[in-house]
Design a protein around this motif. Sequence first.
Motif, PDB file in Angstrom:
ATOM      1  N   THR A 184       0.850  -1.195   0.000  1.00  0.00           N
ATOM      2  CA  THR A 184       0.000   0.000   0.000  1.00  0.00           C
ATOM      3  C   THR A 184       0.879   1.236   0.000  1.00  0.00           C
ATOM      4  O   THR A 184       1.853   1.313   0.754  1.00  0.00           O
ATOM      5  CB  THR A 184      -0.909   0.029   1.245  1.00  0.00           C
ATOM      6  N   LYS A 185       0.555   2.197  -0.811  1.00  0.00           N
ATOM      7  CA  LYS A 185       1.321   3.433  -0.876  1.00  0.00           C
ATOM      8  C   LYS A 185       1.108   4.233   0.413  1.00  0.00           C
ATOM      9  O   LYS A 185      -0.028   4.453   0.834  1.00  0.00           O
ATOM     10  CB  LYS A 185       0.877   4.266  -2.073  1.00  0.00           C
ATOM     11  N   PRO A 186       2.212   4.637   1.090  1.00  0.00           N
ATOM     12  CA  PRO A 186       2.059   5.396   2.342  1.00  0.00           C
ATOM     13  C   PRO A 186       1.248   6.670   2.137  1.00  0.00           C
ATOM     14  O   PRO A 186       1.417   7.381   1.145  1.00  0.00           O
ATOM     15  CB  PRO A 186       3.504   5.723   2.740  1.00  0.00           C
ATOM     16  N   GLU A 187       0.376   6.933   3.089  1.00  0.00           N
ATOM     17  CA  GLU A 187      -0.468   8.127   3.018  1.00  0.00           C
ATOM     18  C   GLU A 187       0.280   9.323   3.589  1.00  0.00           C
ATOM     19  O   GLU A 187       0.911   9.235   4.642  1.00  0.00           O
ATOM     20  CB  GLU A 187      -1.745   7.884   3.826  1.00  0.00           C
ATOM     21  N   LYS A 188       0.255  10.436   2.888  1.00  0.00           N
ATOM     22  CA  LYS A 188       0.928  11.639   3.361  1.00  0.00           C
ATOM     23  C   LYS A 188       0.213  12.175   4.590  1.00  0.00           C
ATOM     24  O   LYS A 188      -1.005  12.111   4.700  1.00  0.00           O
ATOM     25  CB  LYS A 188       0.937  12.717   2.271  1.00  0.00           C
ATOM     26  N   ARG A 189       1.010  12.675   5.537  1.00  0.00           N
ATOM     27  CA  ARG A 189       0.426  13.285   6.726  1.00  0.00           C
ATOM     28  C   ARG A 189      -0.334  14.546   6.325  1.00  0.00           C
ATOM     29  O   ARG A 189       0.124  15.320   5.485  1.00  0.00           O
ATOM     30  CB  ARG A 189       1.505  13.634   7.743  1.00  0.00           C
ATOM     31  N   LYS A 190      -1.466  14.740   6.944  1.00  0.00           N
ATOM     32  CA  LYS A 190      -2.308  15.881   6.588  1.00  0.00           C
ATOM     33  C   LYS A 190      -1.796  17.140   7.268  1.00  0.00           C
ATOM     34  O   LYS A 190      -1.651  17.187   8.483  1.00  0.00           O
ATOM     35  CB  LYS A 190      -3.756  15.607   6.991  1.00  0.00           C
ATOM     36  N   LEU A 191      -1.518  18.120   6.454  1.00  0.00           N
ATOM     37  CA  LEU A 191      -1.092  19.423   6.958  1.00  0.00           C
ATOM     38  C   LEU A 191      -2.273  20.383   6.908  1.00  0.00           C
ATOM     39  O   LEU A 191      -2.926  20.512   5.870  1.00  0.00           O
ATOM     40  CB  LEU A 191       0.049  19.988   6.113  1.00  0.00           C
ATOM     41  N   GLN A 192      -2.525  21.019   8.039  1.00  0.00           N
ATOM     42  CA  GLN A 192      -3.575  22.026   8.031  1.00  0.00           C
ATOM     43  C   GLN A 192      -3.072  23.236   7.244  1.00  0.00           C
ATOM     44  O   GLN A 192      -2.002  23.761   7.529  1.00  0.00           O
ATOM     45  CB  GLN A 192      -3.918  22.446   9.463  1.00  0.00           C
ATOM     46  N   PRO A 193      -3.796  23.653   6.215  1.00  0.00           N
ATOM     47  CA  PRO A 193      -3.311  24.788   5.411  1.00  0.00           C
ATOM     48  C   PRO A 193      -3.200  26.048   6.247  1.00  0.00           C
ATOM     49  O   PRO A 193      -3.968  26.261   7.187  1.00  0.00           O
ATOM     50  CB  PRO A 193      -4.376  24.932   4.319  1.00  0.00           C
ATOM     51  N   MET A 194      -2.212  26.863   5.888  1.00  0.00           N
ATOM     52  CA  MET A 194      -1.982  28.080   6.657  1.00  0.00           C
ATOM     53  C   MET A 194      -3.221  28.976   6.658  1.00  0.00           C
ATOM     54  O   MET A 194      -3.507  29.658   7.627  1.00  0.00           O
ATOM     55  CB  MET A 194      -0.786  28.841   6.086  1.00  0.00           C
TER      56      MET A 194
END
Length: 581
Positions: free
Chosen positions: A269-279
């Motif tokens: 499974t392709k690792p999921e990117k950590r979610k960054l709260q937009p500025m």
Amino acid sequence: MAESSEEQAAMQHYLVCGTEDCQQNGQFYCNACHQPLCEQCRNEHQKSPNTKNYEIVLYRHRKHQLPMEICQDHPKRNVDIFCRECKTPICSKCCTMKEHKGHEFDDLEDIYAEKYALWQGEFSKIQKYFLPTSQDMKTDIKEDATQIKKIMESIRTSMKAEAESLKNLVDEVISENIEHTHAMEKSLLEMLKSQETIYDDYIAYLWKMSDKFQEYLSITNQKLLFQSKTLKIQPVPETTKPVPPVFTAGQFNKDDVAKLLSRVNVPNTKPEKRKLQPMEAVTIHMKSTEKQLEQSKEKSDMKQTLSLSSSVTKVREYSVPGVGSACHVSVDKSGRLWVSDWRGNLVQTDLQGNQLQKIKTSTYEGYHTATQDGDLIYTDKDKKVIYRITPDKKITEFINTGDWRPLSVYSSRINGDILVGLNIPEYVRRRKTAIKEAKVIRYNKAGKEIQNTQRDNKGQELYSDPHYITENINGDICTSDYRKHAVVVVNKSGQHRFSYTGQGSEFDPWGICTDVLGHILVCDNVSKSVHLLDQDGGFLSVILSPQQGIQHPRGVCLDDENNLYVGQAGTNIVTVYKYLQ
């Protein structure tokens, strides 16, 4: 709890008007005069022919005054003009010289104010978005690491249980096979026992026949020998040899066993990117370009998430067991309190005020600080050692300071560096100490010295007794120096910026801290109050005074919710206030 009108009036006084003999609230600012103004003085300022064209703004919109810099070509003049063509700061006399003839100029103070606000905005982004977001990511990583450990431990437990189950099955099969060998052995032995009986009977028969032959062969019985028929001997009974069982070894190897057991695989499974709260989703509301700065000063200011409240509100208070005075206070990541007193008692309590641990030290100033990692760092000036306490209560020696006495310590919220105020006494006589030298050292998180600040650019000693220390949001190192009777502030490079010496003839600074808006809060033993300063050392107000029940403020700090904790001498009570909204 509602406050009295007298208390409210005291707390509404944040900045004194700069007009001579005026003591009103200076909520406005003249960018030309560079001084705060109350509403009445502002109106007079705007009516006066000499000042009616001056730019007057709200204090929080003020321009920062251009630092004085002597022109290299004209030493009696200050640099205050910017040449667009040459792109260099010059003085007013330079602009009349032939090398600048026909050039266009800008007011350097305007450019400085814009640049200052721009970089302050960028710095605020770091403080309010990038650093908190990075810390959140770091927290996520730690939580993921904890979760991975739990998952892997669960897998290992399952593997052990499965292996144990296989072992039990092997034991069961082996037990049955061994029982079968016992049955086979019994059957074969019974057969052999039967054969043995046959030969026992035959041997008995032979002995009987032997006796009969002896009788016939006797001389006295010859007649009987001739008369009798010849005796025939029965043949030896035939028996069969037993066929013993043969052990056939099992045909298996490690791989065969592995096939019987479960496997652990990394899913494809392709690792999921950590979610960054937009500025944009974070209420930073900073200006990102110079153009936005010029167009939306008023709009941006209205979006600031925090500002000074019109009054200070008491939130709660703690009674800390095990200390006589609350001389210094630290709050760790879990919200637990660390409080120390004159006698070197250092106590940790939970949110209900219950004592969790108690340590004996030899220091009584601002000698402990909570780190971003959840540890507590504290100094022992007699042993000349800085210690670290981990959340599991393990105490280890962190830094040895040699001949220097570590008085105060602070863990940076910006990068985790450790700031330490130290001095070295020349002699101690009759409870009086003469200080030989004092300095502030910056260590990195690993305890390696990376900066040493002791003197200003003129070679003068900056410190004498830096017994409380903190760091501001712009990287300034702020120390409360008891013997200097001043708050000494240097920038992150160690260059002296200013010293604050109070509002009266005497000033004895004690506990010190800074907030998310860059304010400096310091306890004054003389006026028995807590002073509020701006980032540049300008006095804004007495934020807490005897009118609010403050008698001997000694230690101050803020938690992650911007609550102000105040400890006092003579009592083990720590009071919590809210002054930002």
